[in-house]
Design an enzyme around this catalytic site. Structure first.
Site, PDB file in Angstrom:
ATOM      1  N   GLY A  16       0.593  -1.203  -0.112  1.00 33.70           N
ATOM      2  CA  GLY A  16      -0.058   0.011   0.044  1.00 33.70           C
ATOM      3  C   GLY A  16       0.860   1.224  -0.119  1.00 33.70           C
ATOM      4  O   GLY A  16       2.137   1.262   0.458  1.00 33.70           O
ATOM      5  N   GLY A  50      -0.336  -4.503   0.653  1.00 34.69           N
ATOM      6  CA  GLY A  50      -1.782  -4.427   0.144  1.00 34.69           C
ATOM      7  C   GLY A  50      -1.907  -5.358  -0.963  1.00 34.69           C
ATOM      8  O   GLY A  50      -2.993  -5.667  -1.398  1.00 34.69           O
ATOM      9  N   ASP A  67      -1.318  -6.591   8.159  1.00 29.31           N
ATOM     10  CA  ASP A  67      -2.921  -6.160   8.091  1.00 29.31           C
ATOM     11  C   ASP A  67      -3.674  -6.955   6.890  1.00 29.31           C
ATOM     12  O   ASP A  67      -3.343  -8.149   6.455  1.00 29.31           O
ATOM     13  CB  ASP A  67      -3.236  -4.801   8.193  1.00 29.31           C
ATOM     14  CG  ASP A  67      -2.734  -4.078   6.989  1.00 29.31           C
ATOM     15  OD1 ASP A  67      -1.740  -4.589   6.377  1.00 29.31           O
ATOM     16  OD2 ASP A  67      -3.110  -2.921   6.646  1.00 29.31           O
ATOM     17  N   GLU A 117       5.717  -6.126   7.813  1.00 25.25           N
ATOM     18  CA  GLU A 117       5.266  -4.933   8.565  1.00 25.25           C
ATOM     19  C   GLU A 117       5.994  -4.556   9.768  1.00 25.25           C
ATOM     20  O   GLU A 117       5.953  -3.599  10.223  1.00 25.25           O
ATOM     21  CB  GLU A 117       3.667  -5.155   8.865  1.00 25.25           C
ATOM     22  CG  GLU A 117       3.039  -4.749   7.413  1.00 25.25           C
ATOM     23  CD  GLU A 117       2.966  -5.912   6.436  1.00 25.25           C
ATOM     24  OE1 GLU A 117       2.623  -5.753   5.367  1.00 25.25           O
ATOM     25  OE2 GLU A 117       3.246  -7.130   6.749  1.00 25.25           O
TER      26      GLU A 117
END
Length: 383
Positions: A94, A142, A173, A165
């Protein structure tokens, strides 16, 4: 091979335009960040930011989600394919640099991006039509959310999968709390905490991809899929399996983590990050100490939040995981490590983040609980 693949793609496009003038429509200009095409009863989503490694931003999310909704409700549509332009990445993640810049000044992007991204992830995870993600190239963050919850995920020898992450003060996530605990043994916890990169066939062997097809066969695979008249799940699976069987030019070696799977299951099976650290120290093998050295570079807060996320996610639905992950994302934007990690890795690139707190002992249970605590009712994501 790159030139050959480009020619094959052009040939495929021209063939569809020539042979299916009443069925193939292009609904985006070439300069757009996402391209949408329909080929017969198949909808094709193409991520089109190759210079940015097809990193997912809010503009793309706001185009993809409504198109998936429209296709799902169209009786003529039977299949959706998601692919990408460029040779390096399916989607490298992302656009978190923009998110952190907005977060510093209280901008809406830090709220809207995660909120709308997770709604898109859920749509893919509950999609009624067969959904095929061609994860050819770097697939992280993402990009994982755009693929891993779909019915089919096709890796190639150029696929690089990772959820790194914890190294930027974030957490895995996009539904990571759902799919990672469902990988064999404690493999998901290992991948989440260390950010280990899986490549090529190993992405399939780990269970992240459902199939493996060598990259020079992808244009032919896409043509075979779009040529199906009334494709159902078994039809799509049959085509993917056939192309997987034909992908013999890429060596089929043992899973890279196979020698360590037992260690991963035992050493990463701790109920706390501190216990995992102690397990690795007690093991004392060269491999275990290498993993320990990797973990010592990660955000202590992120590791504790991530471990709890995955342990609890094992018994949650995808929707419940995404609801909780939205809470965590907003706490990341309210805390410090996310900004520091992005600075160290993506902005200044000194690779020397100064975590706060800098040790596991400094991350209290109260702080971890705060990450999972409810947001004000009007800010909650409810799926």
């Amino acid at each position: 091979m790159l030139v050959q693949r480009s020619i094959q793609r052009l040939h495929l496009v021209f063939r569809h335009v020539k042979m299916r003038p009443s069925y193939c429509t292009t609904v985006a200009a070439a300069e757009d960040d996402v391209l949408f095409n329909t080929v017969g009863s198949t909808g094709v989503v193409t991520l089109n930011r190759p210079k940015a490694l097809n990193a997912l931003d809010l503009s793309m999310i706001r185009k993809i989600h409504p198109r998936l909704v429209t296709w799902e409700s169209d009786e003529k549509m039977k299949l959706v394919i998601m692919n990408s332009t460029g040779e390096k990445a399916f989607c490298a993640g992302g656009d978190i640099r923009a998110v952190t810049e907005a977060g510093k000044v209280g901008g809406k992007l830090s709220k809207d991006f995660f909120f709308e991204e997770y709604i898109l992830n859920n749509k893919i995870g509950t999609y009624k039509l067969p959904y095929v993600a061609i994860i050819d190239g770097i697939t992280m963050g993402g990009g994982v959310g755009l693929s891993v919850h779909g019915m089919f995920r096709v890796a190639t020898e150029r696929t690089v999968f990772a959820m790194p992450e914890t190294g930027i003060g974030l957490f895995p996530d996009v539904g990571g709390g759902f799919f990672l605990p469902r990988l064999p043994g404690k493999l998901g916890i290992y991948l989440a905490l260390t950010g280990f990169r899986l490549k090529g066939r190993d992405v399939h062997k780990a269970g992240v991809a459902t199939h493996f097809v060598q990259s020079n066969k992808i244009p032919e695979l896409e043509e075979a899929l779009t040529s199906l008249k009334e494709p159902e799940k078994l039809d799509v699976e049959s085509v993917l399996s056939a192309f997987q069987d034909q992908s013999e030019d890429i060596p089929d070696n043992d899973f890279i983590l196979q020698p360590h799977l037992d260690q991963i299951s035992s050493l990463f099976g701790g109920e706390s990050v501190e216990e995992i650290f102690e397990n690795l120290k007690s093991d004392g093998s060269e491999w275990a100490l290498e993993q320990l050295a990797t973990l010592e570079k990660m955000s202590p807060t992120s590791m504790k939040v991530t471990l709890r996320q995955l342990i609890e996610g094992e018994s949650r639905t995808l929707q419940e995981c995404l609801n909780v992950e939205y809470r965590i994302s907003q706490r990341c934007c309210e805390d410090k490590d996310f900004y520091e990690g992005v600075r160290a890795v993506l902005v200044d690139r000194d690779q020397s983040p100064r975590w706060d707190p800098p040790t596991l002992a400094g991350v209290t249970q109260e702080k971890v609980d705060w990450y999972f605590s409810p947001l004000p009712a009007e800010r909650e994501l409810i799926l």
